[in-house]
Scaffold this active site. Structure first.
Site, PDB file in Angstrom:
ATOM      1  N   TRP A 101      19.372 -13.723 -60.106  1.00 43.33           N
ATOM      2  CA  TRP A 101      20.153 -14.537 -59.168  1.00 43.33           C
ATOM      3  C   TRP A 101      19.243 -15.334 -58.252  1.00 43.33           C
ATOM      4  O   TRP A 101      19.513 -16.490 -57.936  1.00 43.33           O
ATOM      5  CB  TRP A 101      21.126 -13.670 -58.368  1.00 43.33           C
ATOM      6  CG  TRP A 101      22.154 -13.030 -59.247  1.00 43.33           C
ATOM      7  CD1 TRP A 101      22.373 -11.685 -59.415  1.00 43.33           C
ATOM      8  CD2 TRP A 101      23.121 -13.697 -60.098  1.00 43.33           C
ATOM      9  NE1 TRP A 101      23.398 -11.481 -60.312  1.00 43.33           N
ATOM     10  CE2 TRP A 101      23.867 -12.681 -60.741  1.00 43.33           C
ATOM     11  CE3 TRP A 101      23.401 -15.034 -60.374  1.00 43.33           C
ATOM     12  CZ2 TRP A 101      24.891 -12.977 -61.644  1.00 43.33           C
ATOM     13  CZ3 TRP A 101      24.420 -15.328 -61.268  1.00 43.33           C
ATOM     14  CH2 TRP A 101      25.151 -14.301 -61.892  1.00 43.33           C
ATOM     15  N   ASP A 171      21.309 -14.068 -49.998  1.00 41.87           N
ATOM     16  CA  ASP A 171      22.458 -13.791 -50.867  1.00 41.87           C
ATOM     17  C   ASP A 171      22.730 -12.292 -50.775  1.00 41.87           C
ATOM     18  O   ASP A 171      21.926 -11.484 -51.249  1.00 41.87           O
ATOM     19  CB  ASP A 171      22.097 -14.199 -52.299  1.00 41.87           C
ATOM     20  CG  ASP A 171      23.175 -13.840 -53.328  1.00 41.87           C
ATOM     21  OD1 ASP A 171      24.176 -13.199 -52.956  1.00 41.87           O
ATOM     22  OD2 ASP A 171      22.997 -14.201 -54.508  1.00 41.87           O
ATOM     23  N   LYS A 195      32.110  -8.476 -55.502  1.00 38.56           N
ATOM     24  CA  LYS A 195      31.301  -7.283 -55.719  1.00 38.56           C
ATOM     25  C   LYS A 195      31.788  -6.150 -54.811  1.00 38.56           C
ATOM     26  O   LYS A 195      32.093  -5.080 -55.274  1.00 38.56           O
ATOM     27  CB  LYS A 195      29.820  -7.571 -55.450  1.00 38.56           C
ATOM     28  CG  LYS A 195      29.265  -8.766 -56.221  1.00 38.56           C
ATOM     29  CD  LYS A 195      29.168  -8.518 -57.719  1.00 38.56           C
ATOM     30  CE  LYS A 195      29.109  -9.776 -58.550  1.00 38.56           C
ATOM     31  NZ  LYS A 195      27.901 -10.563 -58.406  1.00 38.56           N
TER      32      LYS A 195
END
Ligand SMILES: *Cc1c(COP(=O)(O)O)cnc(C)c1O
Length: 360
Positions: A101, A171, A195
């Site tokens: 990511w 993030d 998530k």
């Protein structure tokens, strides 16, 4: 009805009480005679929903007044472009590469300016967090970027990098609200909610006000400017209304649980059950350097791909689902977010013990 233990990395398990509440309000939201899904986002009822969601999130995280809370769309991946478009004043930013990511965010930023990889753990398949106490931070960097919890590899920054005075952009998708955070240490933090918070389709960004600027990169679309959303209370256009409503319920659930200190203690206990087992097992092994282990995503392997596949199959039959590791890593991964009860982790470990005894 029977519910499984869902170890999915995302979209992921949500608190059962929240789902039940939503079910009860499905046909008639508090006397409005309609579902929140059918409601105008300009209605008074909906304004109350989004206002309360923001106020509760501010309470849960202790967000200072000089930070804006934005409810956005496009997934966490959309932020990979929005961040450089909005924050790259000097067109320079430093990225710490701790997994896929972070790498994707870095590659996207290169489309807009000079994005430097100032540290990386790619040399050991992202199984650790590099030492970030004295990095070659660029003198004119607009920000330093991290992915704080690496969902795929199961690592977490337990200490934030020394950014040498530059704004930190993080993030936090897979560790959002899993433990207390000091928001003032960040210029911006953001995450997709699927998530650890709610249904897919909502991204929450918490940004210090002075970073929300008019002078974004030329050509930045209206919808991709933080200012557009900040000036309109996240309702410049139709927001992901139902998703925000569920997030709001999860914030209330977190408050009722006692807040993020309590969640942290619960999450540490839960993760310890699994990690302690992995540390003593002769069949299953964790893949991450101990000091950098995530409380949320726990990857493990047997070292034998056929045995891994057999385990995933038998676990699924026994009601422990979505344990297959990410397609790029293999093995297994148990995501044990806030809403995963201790009982789920204990029973998974019992199942692993049984599997180990049968497959020695
Ligand atoms: C899942 C995930 C993403 C991607 O999220 P999308 O909403 O699918 O774009 C980005 N970063 C992290 C840390 C993630 O876990």
């Amino acid at each position: 009805m029977s519910r499984v233990y869902n170890f999915s990395a995302g979209p992921a398990v949500l608190p059962e009480s929240v789902l039940k509440e939503a079910a009860n309000e499905m046909l008639d939201y508090r006397g409005t005679g309609m579902s929140v899904m059918e409601m105008s986002h300009r209605s008074k009822a909906y304004q109350t929903i989004i206002d309360e969601a923001e106020a509760d999130l501010r309470k849960v995280m202790g967000i200072p007044d000089n930070y804006k809370v934005l409810f956005l769309q496009g997934g966490a991946s959309q932020q990979f472009a929005m961040i450089p478009m909005n924050l790259m004043k000097n067109k320079v930013a430093d990225y710490i590469i701790t997994g896929q990511w972070a790498k994707k965010a870095w590659q996207e930023a290169k489309l807009y300016g000079q994005a430097n990889a100032v540290a990386s753990s790619a040399d050991k398949t992202f199984s650790y967090i590099p030492d970030c106490s004295d990095l070659p931070i660029s003198a004119d960097a607009d920000y330093v970027y991290i992915c704080e919890n690496n969902t795929i590899y199961g690592t977490k920054f337990h200490t934030l990098p020394n950014t040498k005075g530059k704004d930190l952009v993080s993030d936090v998708s897979s560790c959002f609200l899993s433990e207390p955070v000091d928001v003032t240490k960040y210029g911006m933090l953001y995450g997709g909610v699927q998530k650890n918070i709610g249904p897919a389709g909502v991204v929450i960004a918490v940004i210090r006000e002075d970073l929300i600027r008019e002078d974004v990169l030329p050509g930045t679309p209206t919808m991709l400017r933080y200012k557009t959303h900040a000036d309109n209370g996240s309702m410049y256009n139709t927001p992901p209304a139902y998703g925000i409503y569920i997030c709001g319920k999860v914030f209330k659930w977190l408050l009722s649980m006692g807040g993020l200190e309590v969640m942290k203690a619960r999450n540490e206990k839960k993760a310890a059950v699994l990690y302690d087992f992995l540390d003593t097992s002769e069949l299953f092994h964790g893949t991450v350097v101990k000091k950098d282990r995530s409380l949320m995503n726990v990857p493990f392997v047997t070292g034998d791909t056929e045995l891994d596949a057999k385990f995933v199959r038998e676990a699924t039959e026994a009601g422990f689902v979505n344990l297959k590791g990410h397609r790029t890593v293999g093995g297994m991964r148990a995501s044990i977010y806030n809403a995963m009860p201790m009982e789920g982790v204990q029973k998974l470990v019992q199942f692993m013990e049984k599997f180990e005894a049968e497959n020695r």
